[in-house]
Design a protein around this motif. Structure first.
Motif, PDB file in Angstrom:
ATOM      1  N   ILE A   1       0.867  -1.179   0.000  1.00 23.93           N
ATOM      2  CA  ILE A   1       0.000   0.000   0.000  1.00 23.93           C
ATOM      3  C   ILE A   1       0.902   1.225   0.000  1.00 23.93           C
ATOM      4  O   ILE A   1       1.634   1.465   0.963  1.00 23.93           O
ATOM      5  CB  ILE A   1      -0.920   0.036   1.232  1.00 23.93           C
ATOM      6  CG1 ILE A   1      -1.851  -1.170   1.243  1.00 23.93           C
ATOM      7  CG2 ILE A   1      -1.725   1.333   1.259  1.00 23.93           C
ATOM      8  CD1 ILE A   1      -2.717  -1.260   2.491  1.00 23.93           C
ATOM      9  N   ALA A   2       0.868   1.976  -1.065  1.00 25.65           N
ATOM     10  CA  ALA A   2       1.631   3.214  -1.159  1.00 25.65           C
ATOM     11  C   ALA A   2       0.784   4.351  -0.605  1.00 25.65           C
ATOM     12  O   ALA A   2      -0.353   4.549  -1.034  1.00 25.65           O
ATOM     13  CB  ALA A   2       2.011   3.494  -2.605  1.00 25.65           C
ATOM     14  N   CYS A   3       1.332   5.075   0.361  1.00 26.39           N
ATOM     15  CA  CYS A   3       0.600   6.176   0.992  1.00 26.39           C
ATOM     16  C   CYS A   3       1.169   7.510   0.539  1.00 26.39           C
ATOM     17  O   CYS A   3       2.395   7.696   0.519  1.00 26.39           O
ATOM     18  CB  CYS A   3       0.705   6.091   2.512  1.00 26.39           C
ATOM     19  SG  CYS A   3       0.095   4.553   3.225  1.00 26.39           S
ATOM     20  N   THR A   4       0.288   8.427   0.161  1.00 24.37           N
ATOM     21  CA  THR A   4       0.749   9.772  -0.143  1.00 24.37           C
ATOM     22  C   THR A   4       1.088  10.505   1.145  1.00 24.37           C
ATOM     23  O   THR A   4       0.583  10.195   2.217  1.00 24.37           O
ATOM     24  CB  THR A   4      -0.302  10.556  -0.948  1.00 24.37           C
ATOM     25  OG1 THR A   4      -1.560  10.503  -0.261  1.00 24.37           O
ATOM     26  CG2 THR A   4      -0.451   9.972  -2.351  1.00 24.37           C
ATOM     27  N   VAL A   5       1.963  11.501   1.030  1.00 25.64           N
ATOM     28  CA  VAL A   5       2.552  12.175   2.182  1.00 25.64           C
ATOM     29  C   VAL A   5       1.676  13.344   2.625  1.00 25.64           C
ATOM     30  O   VAL A   5       1.180  14.113   1.801  1.00 25.64           O
ATOM     31  CB  VAL A   5       3.971  12.673   1.835  1.00 25.64           C
ATOM     32  CG1 VAL A   5       4.617  13.349   3.042  1.00 25.64           C
ATOM     33  CG2 VAL A   5       4.826  11.508   1.347  1.00 25.64           C
ATOM     34  N   THR A   6       1.508  13.468   3.935  1.00 25.27           N
ATOM     35  CA  THR A   6       0.706  14.541   4.510  1.00 25.27           C
ATOM     36  C   THR A   6       1.583  15.777   4.784  1.00 25.27           C
ATOM     37  O   THR A   6       2.807  15.699   4.717  1.00 25.27           O
ATOM     38  CB  THR A   6       0.029  14.065   5.809  1.00 25.27           C
ATOM     39  OG1 THR A   6       1.010  13.442   6.655  1.00 25.27           O
ATOM     40  CG2 THR A   6      -1.062  13.049   5.494  1.00 25.27           C
TER      41      THR A   6
ATOM     42  N   THR B   1       5.876  22.193  -1.770  1.00 17.55           N
ATOM     43  CA  THR B   1       6.127  22.004  -3.202  1.00 17.55           C
ATOM     44  C   THR B   1       6.683  20.613  -3.475  1.00 17.55           C
ATOM     45  O   THR B   1       6.246  19.914  -4.403  1.00 17.55           O
ATOM     46  CB  THR B   1       7.105  23.063  -3.711  1.00 17.55           C
ATOM     47  OG1 THR B   1       6.556  24.362  -3.485  1.00 17.55           O
ATOM     48  CG2 THR B   1       7.364  22.890  -5.204  1.00 17.55           C
ATOM     49  N   ASP B   2       7.665  20.213  -2.665  1.00 20.15           N
ATOM     50  CA  ASP B   2       8.276  18.896  -2.854  1.00 20.15           C
ATOM     51  C   ASP B   2       7.273  17.772  -2.584  1.00 20.15           C
ATOM     52  O   ASP B   2       7.269  16.747  -3.270  1.00 20.15           O
ATOM     53  CB  ASP B   2       9.485  18.742  -1.927  1.00 20.15           C
ATOM     54  CG  ASP B   2      10.603  19.712  -2.256  1.00 20.15           C
ATOM     55  OD1 ASP B   2      10.611  20.251  -3.381  1.00 20.15           O
ATOM     56  OD2 ASP B   2      11.460  19.946  -1.374  1.00 20.15           O
ATOM     57  N   ARG B   3       6.432  17.959  -1.588  1.00 19.29           N
ATOM     58  CA  ARG B   3       5.413  16.966  -1.260  1.00 19.29           C
ATOM     59  C   ARG B   3       4.426  16.799  -2.409  1.00 19.29           C
ATOM     60  O   ARG B   3       4.075  15.666  -2.795  1.00 19.29           O
ATOM     61  CB  ARG B   3       4.677  17.383   0.017  1.00 19.29           C
ATOM     62  CG  ARG B   3       3.570  16.450   0.441  1.00 19.29           C
ATOM     63  CD  ARG B   3       2.926  16.929   1.736  1.00 19.29           C
ATOM     64  NE  ARG B   3       1.948  17.991   1.509  1.00 19.29           N
ATOM     65  CZ  ARG B   3       0.634  17.798   1.412  1.00 19.29           C
ATOM     66  NH1 ARG B   3       0.139  16.568   1.495  1.00 19.29           N
ATOM     67  NH2 ARG B   3      -0.188  18.805   1.232  1.00 19.29           N
ATOM     68  N   ALA B   4       3.970  17.899  -2.961  1.00 17.85           N
ATOM     69  CA  ALA B   4       3.008  17.839  -4.057  1.00 17.85           C
ATOM     70  C   ALA B   4       3.591  17.090  -5.253  1.00 17.85           C
ATOM     71  O   ALA B   4       2.915  16.276  -5.892  1.00 17.85           O
ATOM     72  CB  ALA B   4       2.570  19.241  -4.456  1.00 17.85           C
ATOM     73  N   ALA B   5       4.867  17.359  -5.549  1.00 18.94           N
ATOM     74  CA  ALA B   5       5.512  16.696  -6.683  1.00 18.94           C
ATOM     75  C   ALA B   5       5.624  15.195  -6.435  1.00 18.94           C
ATOM     76  O   ALA B   5       5.340  14.374  -7.330  1.00 18.94           O
ATOM     77  CB  ALA B   5       6.890  17.305  -6.924  1.00 18.94           C
TER      78      ALA B   5
ATOM     79  N   ALA C   1      -1.938  -1.086  -4.033  1.00 21.82           N
ATOM     80  CA  ALA C   1      -3.073  -0.234  -3.674  1.00 21.82           C
ATOM     81  C   ALA C   1      -2.541   1.116  -3.221  1.00 21.82           C
ATOM     82  O   ALA C   1      -1.417   1.231  -2.731  1.00 21.82           O
ATOM     83  CB  ALA C   1      -3.922  -0.871  -2.579  1.00 21.82           C
ATOM     84  N   LEU C   2      -3.371   2.138  -3.395  1.00 25.39           N
ATOM     85  CA  LEU C   2      -3.002   3.501  -3.024  1.00 25.39           C
ATOM     86  C   LEU C   2      -3.851   3.967  -1.860  1.00 25.39           C
ATOM     87  O   LEU C   2      -5.081   3.855  -1.880  1.00 25.39           O
ATOM     88  CB  LEU C   2      -3.206   4.438  -4.214  1.00 25.39           C
ATOM     89  CG  LEU C   2      -2.933   5.926  -3.962  1.00 25.39           C
ATOM     90  CD1 LEU C   2      -1.452   6.172  -3.727  1.00 25.39           C
ATOM     91  CD2 LEU C   2      -3.442   6.767  -5.136  1.00 25.39           C
ATOM     92  N   CYS C   3      -3.203   4.488  -0.823  1.00 26.67           N
ATOM     93  CA  CYS C   3      -3.895   5.127   0.296  1.00 26.67           C
ATOM     94  C   CYS C   3      -3.598   6.623   0.192  1.00 26.67           C
ATOM     95  O   CYS C   3      -2.515   7.080   0.581  1.00 26.67           O
ATOM     96  CB  CYS C   3      -3.413   4.564   1.619  1.00 26.67           C
ATOM     97  SG  CYS C   3      -4.311   5.207   3.044  1.00 26.67           S
ATOM     98  N   ASP C   4      -4.552   7.366  -0.339  1.00 29.65           N
ATOM     99  CA  ASP C   4      -4.283   8.756  -0.709  1.00 29.65           C
ATOM    100  C   ASP C   4      -4.671   9.719   0.410  1.00 29.65           C
ATOM    101  O   ASP C   4      -5.642  10.466   0.322  1.00 29.65           O
ATOM    102  CB  ASP C   4      -5.034   9.089  -2.002  1.00 29.65           C
ATOM    103  CG  ASP C   4      -4.412  10.265  -2.735  1.00 29.65           C
ATOM    104  OD1 ASP C   4      -3.570  10.961  -2.136  1.00 29.65           O
ATOM    105  OD2 ASP C   4      -4.757  10.482  -3.917  1.00 29.65           O
ATOM    106  N   PHE C   5      -3.869   9.703   1.471  1.00 33.40           N
ATOM    107  CA  PHE C   5      -4.098  10.634   2.576  1.00 33.40           C
ATOM    108  C   PHE C   5      -4.071  12.080   2.099  1.00 33.40           C
ATOM    109  O   PHE C   5      -4.836  12.928   2.572  1.00 33.40           O
ATOM    110  CB  PHE C   5      -3.028  10.454   3.656  1.00 33.40           C
ATOM    111  CG  PHE C   5      -3.079   9.156   4.395  1.00 33.40           C
ATOM    112  CD1 PHE C   5      -4.263   8.685   4.952  1.00 33.40           C
ATOM    113  CD2 PHE C   5      -1.931   8.397   4.572  1.00 33.40           C
ATOM    114  CE1 PHE C   5      -4.308   7.496   5.664  1.00 33.40           C
ATOM    115  CE2 PHE C   5      -1.957   7.200   5.268  1.00 33.40           C
ATOM    116  CZ  PHE C   5      -3.151   6.747   5.816  1.00 33.40           C
ATOM    117  N   ALA C   6      -3.167  12.368   1.174  1.00 30.38           N
ATOM    118  CA  ALA C   6      -2.953  13.757   0.745  1.00 30.38           C
ATOM    119  C   ALA C   6      -4.140  14.321  -0.017  1.00 30.38           C
ATOM    120  O   ALA C   6      -4.265  15.554  -0.131  1.00 30.38           O
ATOM    121  CB  ALA C   6      -1.692  13.849  -0.112  1.00 30.38           C
ATOM    122  N   ALA C   7      -5.005  13.467  -0.549  1.00 31.61           N
ATOM    123  CA  ALA C   7      -6.161  13.958  -1.303  1.00 31.61           C
ATOM    124  C   ALA C   7      -7.292  14.403  -0.401  1.00 31.61           C
ATOM    125  O   ALA C   7      -8.235  15.066  -0.865  1.00 31.61           O
ATOM    126  CB  ALA C   7      -6.660  12.869  -2.257  1.00 31.61           C
TER     127      ALA C   7
END
Length: 335
Positions: A246-251, A264-268, A282-288
């Motif tokens: 599970i790949a998680c996006t960064v908060t 900026t770096d996080r968004a990229a 699977a994607l766990c999109d915390f950042a969304a």
């Protein structure tokens, strides 16, 4: 060999190192480490020698470290009903006595290898099935990896990991090995994921050997934004060992150390994570999420004071949202 417990009362249990037991427990407590929840029966094993301690649940390696020991220390003195270490460093203990019965205990006068633990566990499970007419069946193993956001921080330990197991899912066991201060790859820090990778791969291998569907979630980047190539390499190591990732996006992180470039770096990086669909399962999109994932606030202050306790760490309200995002992702990978 029989053992019973109430699925509605929760406790943590540990077998004294060198002993393999067949206890039963359900766990629903305030810790954020290893959970045995509503499972009917479980096999626990602890082994130790000078320079190594390992803890196993149903044959799966769940905790390990390299502590130098001239005598048996607090981490290995427990039997049923004494504390189980609740973090990756085996350093935190709270008394949550076993709710249930120990039906079998074995003591060995040697260090048990992973393969020996696996063999003994399978034997105990077979004896249990023969005695009660049903097998011990738990299909999924969740290994939660990351930094203090996953581990829990300060007064807020009711993490998305803990909240998941507080629902007493009958088909999951898990271990939270996330460690405060961790980064992905920095060249030598013992808490970093790259340095701990050999132990993580051992955990995956032992889970796969026991027939588990092993799932590893990776939320990393708060202490240093990694490159997407390094993340893809790390995910690949986990998948090659047999795990689903599970790949998680960064908060967000409003630390003055990183302000204002982190956003900026996080968004990229998050854009690259979402696009790397062939590299994870699977994607766990915390950042969304508009509440815990959106940038906001100022240097040194919470991104959103309703959901963050400080400039980077979630509070209870934030963890509730994080759990609501993670739970369906885990469900999508369960067998």
């Amino acid at each position: 060999i029989t053992a019973r417990t109430s699925p509605t009362k929760g406790r943590r249990c540990c077998v004294q190192p060198g002993i393999v037991g067949l206890p039963v427990a359900s766990v629903n407590n305030s810790n954020n480490g290893t959970y045995i929840a509503n499972k009917g029966a479980a096999v626990l094993c602890s082994t130790w020698k000078n320079g190594a301690r390992s803890f196993y649940l149903n044959g799966c390696l769940i905790k390990t470290d390299t502590t130098a020991m001239s005598t048996i220390d607090a981490a290995v003195l427990g039997f049923m009903g004494d504390p189980m270490p609740d973090d990756a460093n085996l350093s935190n203990y709270q008394s949550y006595p076993l709710q249930g019965k120990c039906s079998n205990a074995r003591v060995y006068d040697k260090w048990l290898t992973d393969a020996e633990v696996l063999s003994i566990t399978q034997d105990l499970m077979a004896r249990h099935a023969l005695a009660v007419g049903s097998s011990v069946t738990v299909n999924n193993l969740w290994i939660a990896e990351g930094d203090s956001i996953t581990q829990g921080y300060g007064a807020y330990l009711n993490t998305y990991y803990k909240r998941f197991f507080d629902t007493l899912p009958s088909n999951w066991i898990g271990t939270n090995v996330a460690t405060a201060g961790a980064r992905l790859m920095t060249g030598g820090a013992s808490v970093d994921l790259e340095e701990r990778l050999p132990d993580t791969l051992r955990m995956i291998s032992s889970g796969v050997s026991m027939g588990y569907n092993v799932v590893v979630s990776v939320l990393i980047g708060a202490n240093l934004i990694p490159s997407i190539s390094d993340l893809q390499w790390y995910w690949g190591q986990l998948r090659s060992a047999g795990a689903k990732v599970i790949a998680c996006t960064v908060t967000p992180n409003n630390s003055a150390t990183y302000w204002p470039n982190f956003a900026t770096d996080r968004a990229a990086l998050n854009t690259q994570i979402r696009a790397s669909t062939t590299s994870w399962d699977a994607l766990c999109d915390f950042a969304a999420d508009p509440y815990i994932g959106a940038d906001g606030g100022t240097s040194g202050n919470p991104p959103n004071a309703t959901y963050y306790q400080d400039y980077v760490h979630l509070n209870d309200a934030g963890y509730a949202i994080a759990y609501s995002i993670m739970q369906p992702v885990l469900a999508s990978l369960a067998v």
